[in-house]
Scaffold this active site. Structure first.
Site, PDB file in Angstrom:
ATOM      1  N   ARG A 122      44.987   8.113  83.072  1.00  0.00           N
ATOM      2  CA  ARG A 122      45.343   6.769  82.600  1.00  0.00           C
ATOM      3  C   ARG A 122      44.177   5.779  82.622  1.00  0.00           C
ATOM      4  O   ARG A 122      44.357   4.626  82.253  1.00  0.00           O
ATOM      5  CB  ARG A 122      46.527   6.227  83.397  1.00  0.00           C
ATOM      6  CG  ARG A 122      47.735   7.132  83.250  1.00  0.00           C
ATOM      7  CD  ARG A 122      49.039   6.546  83.667  1.00  0.00           C
ATOM      8  NE  ARG A 122      50.095   7.493  83.333  1.00  0.00           N
ATOM      9  CZ  ARG A 122      50.506   8.478  84.141  1.00  0.00           C
ATOM     10  NH1 ARG A 122      49.996   8.609  85.345  1.00  0.00           N
ATOM     11  NH2 ARG A 122      51.425   9.306  83.734  1.00  0.00           N
ATOM     12  N   TRP A 138      56.239   5.054  74.603  1.00  0.00           N
ATOM     13  CA  TRP A 138      55.528   5.658  75.726  1.00  0.00           C
ATOM     14  C   TRP A 138      54.103   5.101  75.859  1.00  0.00           C
ATOM     15  O   TRP A 138      53.315   5.546  76.680  1.00  0.00           O
ATOM     16  CB  TRP A 138      55.513   7.194  75.592  1.00  0.00           C
ATOM     17  CG  TRP A 138      55.469   7.898  76.905  1.00  0.00           C
ATOM     18  CD1 TRP A 138      54.364   8.482  77.481  1.00  0.00           C
ATOM     19  CD2 TRP A 138      56.543   8.103  77.834  1.00  0.00           C
ATOM     20  NE1 TRP A 138      54.686   9.029  78.695  1.00  0.00           N
ATOM     21  CE2 TRP A 138      56.023   8.810  78.932  1.00  0.00           C
ATOM     22  CE3 TRP A 138      57.895   7.737  77.834  1.00  0.00           C
ATOM     23  CZ2 TRP A 138      56.810   9.180  80.033  1.00  0.00           C
ATOM     24  CZ3 TRP A 138      58.678   8.100  78.923  1.00  0.00           C
ATOM     25  CH2 TRP A 138      58.121   8.817  79.999  1.00  0.00           C
ATOM     26  N   ASP A 145      66.070  10.357  90.417  1.00  0.00           N
ATOM     27  CA  ASP A 145      64.628  10.347  90.143  1.00  0.00           C
ATOM     28  C   ASP A 145      64.199   9.018  89.527  1.00  0.00           C
ATOM     29  O   ASP A 145      63.406   8.977  88.601  1.00  0.00           O
ATOM     30  CB  ASP A 145      64.212  11.515  89.233  1.00  0.00           C
ATOM     31  CG  ASP A 145      62.700  11.601  89.082  1.00  0.00           C
ATOM     32  OD1 ASP A 145      61.992  11.300  90.056  1.00  0.00           O
ATOM     33  OD2 ASP A 145      62.221  11.960  87.988  1.00  0.00           O
ATOM     34  N   ASP A 154      61.962   6.824  90.114  1.00  0.00           N
ATOM     35  CA  ASP A 154      60.683   6.403  90.698  1.00  0.00           C
ATOM     36  C   ASP A 154      60.522   4.888  90.552  1.00  0.00           C
ATOM     37  O   ASP A 154      60.665   4.366  89.440  1.00  0.00           O
ATOM     38  CB  ASP A 154      59.514   7.064  89.965  1.00  0.00           C
ATOM     39  CG  ASP A 154      59.371   8.540  90.290  1.00  0.00           C
ATOM     40  OD1 ASP A 154      60.402   9.189  90.535  1.00  0.00           O
ATOM     41  OD2 ASP A 154      58.229   9.028  90.294  1.00  0.00           O
ATOM     42  N   SER A 205      49.722  11.659  93.133  1.00  0.00           N
ATOM     43  CA  SER A 205      50.850  12.180  92.367  1.00  0.00           C
ATOM     44  C   SER A 205      51.362  13.445  93.044  1.00  0.00           C
ATOM     45  O   SER A 205      50.627  14.094  93.796  1.00  0.00           O
ATOM     46  CB  SER A 205      50.413  12.534  90.943  1.00  0.00           C
ATOM     47  OG  SER A 205      49.861  11.425  90.289  1.00  0.00           O
ATOM     48  N   ARG A 264      62.076   1.739  86.617  1.00  0.00           N
ATOM     49  CA  ARG A 264      62.609   2.898  85.906  1.00  0.00           C
ATOM     50  C   ARG A 264      64.136   2.901  85.920  1.00  0.00           C
ATOM     51  O   ARG A 264      64.776   3.421  85.020  1.00  0.00           O
ATOM     52  CB  ARG A 264      62.076   4.150  86.607  1.00  0.00           C
ATOM     53  CG  ARG A 264      62.173   5.394  85.776  1.00  0.00           C
ATOM     54  CD  ARG A 264      60.984   6.270  86.052  1.00  0.00           C
ATOM     55  NE  ARG A 264      61.368   7.592  86.480  1.00  0.00           N
ATOM     56  CZ  ARG A 264      60.509   8.563  86.778  1.00  0.00           C
ATOM     57  NH1 ARG A 264      59.213   8.325  86.714  1.00  0.00           N
ATOM     58  NH2 ARG A 264      60.922   9.751  87.148  1.00  0.00           N
ATOM     59  N   GLU A 289      57.347  15.568  92.789  1.00  0.00           N
ATOM     60  CA  GLU A 289      58.271  16.661  92.469  1.00  0.00           C
ATOM     61  C   GLU A 289      57.949  17.919  93.276  1.00  0.00           C
ATOM     62  O   GLU A 289      58.575  18.956  93.106  1.00  0.00           O
ATOM     63  CB  GLU A 289      58.203  16.971  90.969  1.00  0.00           C
ATOM     64  CG  GLU A 289      59.155  16.143  90.135  1.00  0.00           C
ATOM     65  CD  GLU A 289      59.003  14.642  90.291  1.00  0.00           C
ATOM     66  OE1 GLU A 289      57.891  14.130  90.054  1.00  0.00           O
ATOM     67  OE2 GLU A 289      59.973  13.971  90.678  1.00  0.00           O
ATOM     68  N   ASN A 295      60.176   8.800  93.657  1.00  0.00           N
ATOM     69  CA  ASN A 295      61.434   9.284  94.242  1.00  0.00           C
ATOM     70  C   ASN A 295      61.219   9.887  95.627  1.00  0.00           C
ATOM     71  O   ASN A 295      60.183  10.474  95.904  1.00  0.00           O
ATOM     72  CB  ASN A 295      62.046  10.357  93.338  1.00  0.00           C
ATOM     73  CG  ASN A 295      61.119  11.562  93.180  1.00  0.00           C
ATOM     74  OD1 ASN A 295      60.120  11.475  92.461  1.00  0.00           O
ATOM     75  ND2 ASN A 295      61.422  12.661  93.848  1.00  0.00           N
TER      76      ASN A 295
END
Ligand SMILES: [Ca+2]
Ligand SMILES: [Ca+2]
Length: 581
Positions: free
Chosen positions: A131, A488, A317, A319, A190, A341, A193, A275
């Site tokens: 990013r 997006w 989820d 987040d 990150s 979110r 998950e 999450n």
């Protein structure tokens, strides 16, 4: 004789062109006001994505034409979510697969590139994106998919330092732009998950050495580091077992995957957290701090000053990783806005985290009936929480249709705030999901969800994306522009009363910030999932630029929506525009 020699040396030093100018902490602090450079992700550390430039405005934006375009090349395409930086006549832009390029600002000619050699075992959840980067002194610094930080010389592209953030084989990765806050380099992690432990880290940007770490899962110890690299305990985050029963906090997620913002007026950095792990909320009774929250950290002590949790005991989820963007309220108070979110927009006092306002910014929200303004907590609708597998056959809990989907009312695509109109411009999405829980146990480096899902469109709705102008005081959607595919990319707004944003269908658009009237659009040949920027060069030309390249989480996780956008082409180009003479 000697005097003459010194005089000649001074003359020679002055002849060195301006590109040698180091990026200082003060320049970063003032980035939002200086229009001849872009030194930070967010066009200012507080992330407003507002440029005061007016040369390109509502009256002439129809004359915007491409100045040049640069292809990232190679066989590596996929999602391009990067925001370019501009300094000393150079553009620095990252690409998919942990690549970074330096380009000439006027011509787009490549000056150098660096490609991180990625191991086979990396585990990015949501495409091989990056990013953006950070600038400091003579360096450009970015994070890689194998959870490392790389600092490169801005002129030569040579590695100045490289540091490992964490173990990629345990599920750690990094995709966010690092943040320079009062001379410190702040990053997140990150991997939510995969049962990693979220944290914020501060480093010395000159050397990459750690200064402090602050876990975002309650129960874990924070540390400070001395000059010799020895670590010292700096207090546990929260209170062990207060909001997590048992041992699940040890692999509790709450990843800080979008990085943070910093407000020099409060001295606080704001990181959103993901999450709690695993997704099955019935396994972890309690609020599960500091997941799905905004966490405000004092950048010098590394301590949590306040937190606000949008989704306690998250089961969807949701987040809370979205950016917290500070701004001046009507009474001169320092506020922050966040489009979560979970579909709610929160306005908080940026100094103490007190809730000022909360309202939905998407029309389809069924997991909660609203926000209790006294307690700041959501009013859950148990009908839309996925059921406990142990209450049925032990294998699959009751499936529910929840809105928004886990890809969110808003996801990674950053919003913008205009101090001129007083409005936030939010790239929102309307969608839902079938979601159910399953049993799961933690295994290092394996997906740690305990849930199954299918993302779906909302019955009867002919669009998913909607760019919305939101008034943070009234909670009203002042105008909106619908889009068939989910939005997006991020948003840019300017003093020329313009809002720029891209679409998966491949258009970069400009609209009137006050009315939402579309005034210009250009087809870049592949989907846009990155935020546009603008700046002015030394000769007075204002540019608008955006990365193009379809990808990100939607094609990978989007279920029925992914099928609808399967025809969209991938790519990888930086497009730069200016006004036709
Ligand atoms: Ca600037
Ligand atoms: Ca997540």
């Amino acid at each position: 004789m000697r005097k003459k020699l010194i005089g000649a040396m001074v003359a020679a030093a002055l002849a060195v062109p301006a590109f040698a100018a180091d990026i200082t902490a003060d320049m970063i602090k003032n980035d939002a006001q200086t229009t001849d450079n872009i030194l930070t992700a967010g066009l200012g550390t507080n992330g407003q994505r507002y440029s005061p430039l007016t040369d390109i405005n509502t009256k002439n934006v129809a004359r915007l034409v491409p100045a040049w375009s640069f292809s990232l090349g190679g066989e590596k395409q996929r999602g391009q979510e990067s925001q370019p930086l501009v300094a000393n006549g150079k553009i620095f832009v990252t690409g998919s697969y942990s690549r970074i390029y330096a380009l000439d600002e006027k011509t787009g000619q490549e000056l150098w590139k660096y490609e991180q050699r990625l191991p086979d075992g990396i585990m990015p959840c949501c495409d091989v994106v990056n990013r953006g980067a950070a600038l400091f002194k003579n360096m450009v610094i970015f994070a890689t998919l194998d959870a490392q930080l790389v600092a490169l010389d801005q002129d030569s592209g040579k590695v100045v330092w490289k540091e490992k953030i964490d173990d990629y084989s345990a599920g750690y990765s990094a995709t966010a732009a690092p943040l320079i806050a009062d001379g410190l380099l702040l990053t997140g992690v990150s991997g939510g998950e995969f049962g990693i432990v979220g944290r914020i880290e501060a480093r010395n940007p000159e050397t990459g050495e750690l200064v402090w770490t602050r876990p975002t899962v309650e129960g874990h110890m924070g540390y400070t580091y001395d000059k010799d690299g020895n670590k010292h305990e700096n207090g546990i985050s929260g209170t062990t077992n207060a909001t997590w029963k048992g041992d699940l906090w040890k692999t509790g997620g709450a990843s800080t995957w979008m990085g943070g913002t910093y407000d020099s007026k409060t001295g606080l950095a704001y990181f959103g957290t993901g999450n709690p792990a695993p997704w099955n909320s019935h396994l972890r009774p309690g609020d599960n701090l500091f997941s799905c929250s905004t966490v405000a950290v004092d950048v010098h002590s590394g301590k949590i000053v306040w937190h606000y949790q949008g989704t306690p005991n998250d089961g969807w989820d949701f987040d809370g990783a979205n950016e917290f963007v500070t701004f001046d309220g009507p009474k001169g108070e320092r506020l922050g806005g966040k489009a979560d979110r979970n579909g709610f927009f929160y306005v908080l006092d940026a100094k103490d985290g007190k809730l000022k306002n909360a309202f939905p910014f998407v029309r389809n929200v069924n997991w909660a009936k609203g926000i209790d303004m006294k307690t700041g907590r959501p009013i859950f609708d148990p009908e839309h929480r996925p059921g406990d597998p142990t209450a049925t056959d032990g294998k699959k809990g009751q499936s529910v249709f929840s809105t928004p989907s886990f890809l969110g009312g808003k996801n990674q695509q950053p919003m913008a705030y205009s101090p001129k109109t007083g409005m936030f411009y939010v790239p929102a999405n309307e969608w839902g999901m079938e979601i159910w829980n399953e049993p799961v146990t933690y295994k290092k480096g394996a997906a740690y969800l305990g849930a199954g899902f299918t993302i779906k469109t909302i019955p009867g709705l002919d669009y998913i994306g909607a760019l919305r102008a939101v008034n943070p005081e009234t909670g009203k959607i002042v105008w909106e522009i619908k889009n068939q595919a989910p939005l997006w990319g991020g948003v840019l707004t300017t003093g020329g009363d313009l809002v720029f944003w891209g679409t998966p269908e491949g258009y970069l658009n400009a609209a009137d910030a006050k009315t939402g009237k579309v005034l210009w659009k250009f087809q870049v040949g592949t989907g846009v999932v990155a935020p546009p920027v603008t700046w002015k060069d030394k000769d007075g030309t204002q540019y608008v630029a955006v990365m193009a390249g379809w990808g990100g989480a939607v094609p990978l996780w989007g279920g029925e929506v992914a099928k609808k956008v399967r025809h969209l082409e991938q790519g990888g180009s930086l497009w730069v525009f200016k006004l036709m003479k």
